[in-house]
Design a protein around this motif. Structure first.
Motif, PDB file in Angstrom:
ATOM      1  N   LEU A  22       0.815  -1.215   0.000  1.00 50.31           N
ATOM      2  CA  LEU A  22       0.000   0.000   0.000  1.00 50.31           C
ATOM      3  C   LEU A  22       0.850   1.266   0.000  1.00 50.31           C
ATOM      4  O   LEU A  22       0.504   2.262  -0.639  1.00 50.31           O
ATOM      5  N   LEU A  23       1.964   1.237   0.716  1.00 50.11           N
ATOM      6  CA  LEU A  23       2.796   2.435   0.833  1.00 50.11           C
ATOM      7  C   LEU A  23       3.292   2.938  -0.527  1.00 50.11           C
ATOM      8  O   LEU A  23       3.116   4.124  -0.856  1.00 50.11           O
ATOM      9  N   PRO A  24       3.936   2.090  -1.356  1.00 50.79           N
ATOM     10  CA  PRO A  24       4.339   2.593  -2.682  1.00 50.79           C
ATOM     11  C   PRO A  24       3.164   2.938  -3.580  1.00 50.79           C
ATOM     12  O   PRO A  24       3.272   3.825  -4.436  1.00 50.79           O
ATOM     13  N   MET A  25       2.037   2.239  -3.386  1.00 48.03           N
ATOM     14  CA  MET A  25       0.860   2.559  -4.203  1.00 48.03           C
ATOM     15  C   MET A  25       0.309   3.938  -3.847  1.00 48.03           C
ATOM     16  O   MET A  25      -0.118   4.700  -4.713  1.00 48.03           O
ATOM     17  N   LEU A  26       0.317   4.269  -2.549  1.00 52.68           N
ATOM     18  CA  LEU A  26      -0.140   5.594  -2.128  1.00 52.68           C
ATOM     19  C   LEU A  26       0.797   6.691  -2.637  1.00 52.68           C
ATOM     20  O   LEU A  26       0.366   7.803  -2.943  1.00 52.68           O
ATOM     21  N   ALA A  27       2.081   6.361  -2.699  1.00 55.40           N
ATOM     22  CA  ALA A  27       3.056   7.345  -3.172  1.00 55.40           C
ATOM     23  C   ALA A  27       3.131   7.421  -4.692  1.00 55.40           C
ATOM     24  O   ALA A  27       3.709   8.378  -5.233  1.00 55.40           O
ATOM     25  N   ALA A  28       2.573   6.436  -5.380  1.00 53.85           N
ATOM     26  CA  ALA A  28       2.691   6.374  -6.842  1.00 53.85           C
ATOM     27  C   ALA A  28       2.222   7.642  -7.549  1.00 53.85           C
ATOM     28  O   ALA A  28       2.867   8.088  -8.506  1.00 53.85           O
ATOM     29  N   PRO A  29       1.099   8.263  -7.138  1.00 52.77           N
ATOM     30  CA  PRO A  29       0.694   9.502  -7.835  1.00 52.77           C
ATOM     31  C   PRO A  29       1.761  10.593  -7.806  1.00 52.77           C
ATOM     32  O   PRO A  29       1.920  11.328  -8.787  1.00 52.77           O
ATOM     33  N   LEU A  30       2.498  10.703  -6.695  1.00 48.37           N
ATOM     34  CA  LEU A  30       3.580  11.680  -6.626  1.00 48.37           C
ATOM     35  C   LEU A  30       4.785  11.243  -7.460  1.00 48.37           C
ATOM     36  O   LEU A  30       5.373  12.038  -8.206  1.00 48.37           O
ATOM     37  N   LEU A  31       5.145   9.967  -7.324  1.00 53.38           N
ATOM     38  CA  LEU A  31       6.361   9.470  -7.981  1.00 53.38           C
ATOM     39  C   LEU A  31       6.229   9.483  -9.495  1.00 53.38           C
ATOM     40  O   LEU A  31       7.173   9.862 -10.203  1.00 53.38           O
ATOM     41  N   THR A  32       5.089   9.057 -10.003  1.00 52.53           N
ATOM     42  CA  THR A  32       4.925   9.001 -11.459  1.00 52.53           C
ATOM     43  C   THR A  32       4.900  10.400 -12.068  1.00 52.53           C
ATOM     44  O   THR A  32       5.408  10.615 -13.175  1.00 52.53           O
ATOM     45  N   ARG A  33       4.299  11.354 -11.360  1.00 54.22           N
ATOM     46  CA  ARG A  33       4.235  12.719 -11.885  1.00 54.22           C
ATOM     47  C   ARG A  33       5.604  13.407 -11.857  1.00 54.22           C
ATOM     48  O   ARG A  33       5.927  14.207 -12.735  1.00 54.22           O
ATOM     49  N   ARG A 263       3.697  -3.755 -11.745  1.00 55.42           N
ATOM     50  CA  ARG A 263       3.885  -3.706 -10.291  1.00 55.42           C
ATOM     51  C   ARG A 263       2.560  -3.489  -9.572  1.00 55.42           C
ATOM     52  O   ARG A 263       2.279  -4.118  -8.541  1.00 55.42           O
ATOM     53  N   LEU A 264       1.704  -2.628 -10.126  1.00 52.23           N
ATOM     54  CA  LEU A 264       0.437  -2.323  -9.475  1.00 52.23           C
ATOM     55  C   LEU A 264      -0.569  -3.463  -9.615  1.00 52.23           C
ATOM     56  O   LEU A 264      -1.255  -3.811  -8.657  1.00 52.23           O
ATOM     57  N   VAL A 265      -0.648  -4.063 -10.802  1.00 51.72           N
ATOM     58  CA  VAL A 265      -1.659  -5.103 -10.991  1.00 51.72           C
ATOM     59  C   VAL A 265      -1.266  -6.417 -10.318  1.00 51.72           C
ATOM     60  O   VAL A 265      -2.120  -7.252 -10.020  1.00 51.72           O
ATOM     61  N   LYS A 266       0.036  -6.596 -10.080  1.00 50.56           N
ATOM     62  CA  LYS A 266       0.472  -7.798  -9.378  1.00 50.56           C
ATOM     63  C   LYS A 266       0.513  -7.611  -7.866  1.00 50.56           C
ATOM     64  O   LYS A 266       0.835  -8.552  -7.137  1.00 50.56           O
ATOM     65  N   ALA A 267       0.182  -6.416  -7.398  1.00 50.79           N
ATOM     66  CA  ALA A 267       0.196  -6.167  -5.958  1.00 50.79           C
ATOM     67  C   ALA A 267      -0.713  -7.112  -5.191  1.00 50.79           C
ATOM     68  O   ALA A 267      -0.336  -7.633  -4.133  1.00 50.79           O
ATOM     69  N   ASP A 331      -0.966  11.217 -18.231  1.00 50.69           N
ATOM     70  CA  ASP A 331      -0.023  10.520 -19.112  1.00 50.69           C
ATOM     71  C   ASP A 331       0.017   9.022 -18.858  1.00 50.69           C
ATOM     72  O   ASP A 331       0.526   8.266 -19.699  1.00 50.69           O
ATOM     73  N   TRP A 332      -0.500   8.596 -17.717  1.00 49.64           N
ATOM     74  CA  TRP A 332      -0.424   7.191 -17.340  1.00 49.64           C
ATOM     75  C   TRP A 332      -1.697   6.409 -17.655  1.00 49.64           C
ATOM     76  O   TRP A 332      -1.811   5.234 -17.306  1.00 49.64           O
ATOM     77  N   GLN A 333      -2.628   7.038 -18.349  1.00 47.46           N
ATOM     78  CA  GLN A 333      -3.838   6.305 -18.741  1.00 47.46           C
ATOM     79  C   GLN A 333      -3.498   5.166 -19.698  1.00 47.46           C
ATOM     80  O   GLN A 333      -4.158   4.136 -19.706  1.00 47.46           O
ATOM     81  N   VAL A 334      -2.449   5.353 -20.476  1.00 48.54           N
ATOM     82  CA  VAL A 334      -2.018   4.293 -21.380  1.00 48.54           C
ATOM     83  C   VAL A 334      -1.582   3.057 -20.600  1.00 48.54           C
ATOM     84  O   VAL A 334      -1.779   1.918 -21.057  1.00 48.54           O
ATOM     85  N   ALA A 335      -0.994   3.238 -19.416  1.00 44.09           N
ATOM     86  CA  ALA A 335      -0.625   2.094 -18.588  1.00 44.09           C
ATOM     87  C   ALA A 335      -1.859   1.320 -18.149  1.00 44.09           C
ATOM     88  O   ALA A 335      -1.841   0.089 -18.062  1.00 44.09           O
ATOM     89  N   GLY A 336      -2.951   2.036 -17.866  1.00 43.69           N
ATOM     90  CA  GLY A 336      -4.202   1.355 -17.532  1.00 43.69           C
ATOM     91  C   GLY A 336      -4.742   0.564 -18.703  1.00 43.69           C
ATOM     92  O   GLY A 336      -5.323  -0.514 -18.527  1.00 43.69           O
ATOM     93  N   ASP A 337      -4.558   1.089 -19.906  1.00 42.64           N
ATOM     94  CA  ASP A 337      -4.967   0.339 -21.095  1.00 42.64           C
ATOM     95  C   ASP A 337      -4.148  -0.940 -21.233  1.00 42.64           C
ATOM     96  O   ASP A 337      -4.678  -2.005 -21.589  1.00 42.64           O
ATOM     97  N   TYR A 338      -2.842  -0.853 -20.931  1.00 45.11           N
ATOM     98  CA  TYR A 338      -2.008  -2.050 -20.937  1.00 45.11           C
ATOM     99  C   TYR A 338      -2.518  -3.068 -19.908  1.00 45.11           C
ATOM    100  O   TYR A 338      -2.539  -4.280 -20.168  1.00 45.11           O
ATOM    101  N   ALA A 339      -2.905  -2.582 -18.726  1.00 47.57           N
ATOM    102  CA  ALA A 339      -3.410  -3.475 -17.683  1.00 47.57           C
ATOM    103  C   ALA A 339      -4.663  -4.205 -18.136  1.00 47.57           C
ATOM    104  O   ALA A 339      -4.856  -5.393 -17.837  1.00 47.57           O
TER     105      ALA A 339
END
Length: 428
Positions: A22-33, A263-267, A331-339
């Motif tokens: 959960l910790l990296p997932m919560l931080a993901a919005p900051l890290l990816t941007r 990483r997110l979908v395999k969490a 910019d990361w909506q494409v990653a959701g399409d991959y998922a």
């Protein structure tokens, strides 16, 4: 009471894994941007190579620690694991020093430069973590294991977030140092307050006697380095090869989108599967020693895992692109399409991954290695053909989702079929 006592270790490890994920997932919005897909893709390549080496840090002897009935033998196996880790870390350092001047010609390697020298330290920390985790598992110190996992992910994530204040100039250094410090802190927690394992006999304090004991145990459990170690290495090599293949054919940004998406979908699989497999390993080993038929337990685990996986799979199919875009940035909506394209594979992987420890107990690691080779080959070939023929990562992930479920069903059928350990005269 018996059921609750049996589920308590799973719940404890699952809770810790949940927090660690959960910790990296919560931080993901900051890290990816802040860090962006390209930089995260370059870091993902280093992380994949480090993970690839980590699986052989103890030559897989760490999984033998839970098997001996006598604690003294388990302690000797722990020391054997630490000795192997030290030797491989030194060998890794020498290999990096020799290969780096030549390999820096490759764009993917050049992007990280001298940071590749951190690989030996990552290997040492990973080997120490793995050996101490299985030792604490044997001692049923699940609380310490849980705390170490949370510490590793929490410290890494915290440092990555705090590093944003240093700006883009220090971005790669922040990513690398955060990963290194998290990897070192986790085994340090397992060492804290941990009593050293007893020696098998007083005379084994001499190096010659310890060497003879190590040799005896190494031969007894030789299937782990000879069969399980290549098996695990091939599995990890698939992830490294896939990241490198995507980076070379589709660019570092696409590799970054894929790496964060995976990483997110395999969490959920890491959350439930990791905790379940560790506890299941000990329970299956005990049942196998009692000559129990393990098939009912495996069928029950398959049904439970499939039921748990249904909701995440449905969410990915229906809402993955907008969810990724909302959480990580447009910019990361494409990653959701991959998922979305990878959902069938993720569903079956969630079911299969925790049950792979069964072959360590049943002694069928050699055919399991062959299964693994086929599965990894199918994955990489589907990806490569999809990228070449379709020209897009979506086509490649669609090909994977068509081919891999067939492989997973065949693997599960083989796994369950070979788990009847009852004496032949008692089988009706």
């Amino acid at each position: 009471m018996a059921l609750s006592a049996r589920l308590a270790p799973v719940a404890k490890l699952a809770s810790a894994s949940a927090l660690a994920q959960l910790l990296p997932m919560l931080a993901a919005p900051l890290l990816t941007r802040f860090y962006g897909a390209t930089l995260l893709g370059q870091w993902a390549l280093f992380a994949a190579v480090a993970a690839n080496l980590a699986v052989i840090a103890c030559a897989r002897y760490e999984y033998a620690i839970v098997l001996p009935r006598r604690e003294a033998e388990a302690g000797l196996l722990l020391r054997l694991c630490l000795a192997i880790t030290a030797a491989l870390s030194l060998a890794c350092l020498l290999a990096v020093l020799l290969a780096l001047p030549w390999a820096e010609r490759l764009p993917a390697v050049q992007a990280l430069g001298a940071w590749w020298l951190a690989l030996p330290l990552m290997l040492a920390a990973s080997g120490l973590m793995q050996a101490l985790t299985l030792w604490n598992n044997r001692q049923r110190r699940f609380g310490a294991i849980a705390q170490a996992r949370v510490l590793q992910q929490g410290l890494m994530t915290l440092l990555q977030v705090l590093g944003i204040a240093l700006g883009q100039a220090a971005a790669m250094a922040v990513l690398m140092l955060a990963q290194l410090l998290g990897a070192v802190a986790a085994p340090a927690r397992l060492l804290w307050g941990q009593a050293a394992p007893r020696r098998a006999q007083q005379r084994q304090r001499s190096w010659s006697a310890r060497w003879r004991s190590w040799r005896r145990l190494a031969l007894r459990y030789r299937q782990f380095p000879l069969i399980n170690s290549p098996h695990a290495f091939v599995n990890a090599l698939q992830e490294t090869a896939v990241i490198a293949l995507i980076a070379s054919l589709a660019g570092a940004a696409t590799a970054g989108h894929y790496a964060i998406m995976l990483r997110l979908v395999k969490a959920p699989a890491s959350l439930v599967g990791g905790a379940l497999s560790e506890v299941l390993l000990g329970e299956l080993a005990a049942g196998w020693q009692r000559r129990e038929d393990l098939r009912p337990r495996l069928r029950k685990a398959i049904r439970l895992l499939a039921l748990v996986a249904l909701l995440p799979a449905a969410l990915l199919l229906l809402f993955a692109p907008p969810l990724f875009g909302w959480a990580l940035g447009s910019d990361w909506q494409v990653a959701g399409d991959y998922a979305r394209w990878l959902t069938p594979y993720v569903f079956f992987h969630f079911i299969v991954a925790p049950l792979t420890v069964t072959t360590m107990v049943t002694g069928r690691q050699a055919p399991a290695l062959l299964f693994s080779l086929v599965g990894n080959l199918v994955y990489v070939l589907a990806l490569a053909l999809g990228l070449k023929l379709g020209g897009d990562l979506r086509s490649a992930l669609g090909a994977i989702s068509l081919a891999m479920p067939v492989y997973f069903v065949a693997y599960l059928a083989w796994l369950v079929h070979g788990s009847d350990n009852r004496p032949r005269e008692r089988v009706q």
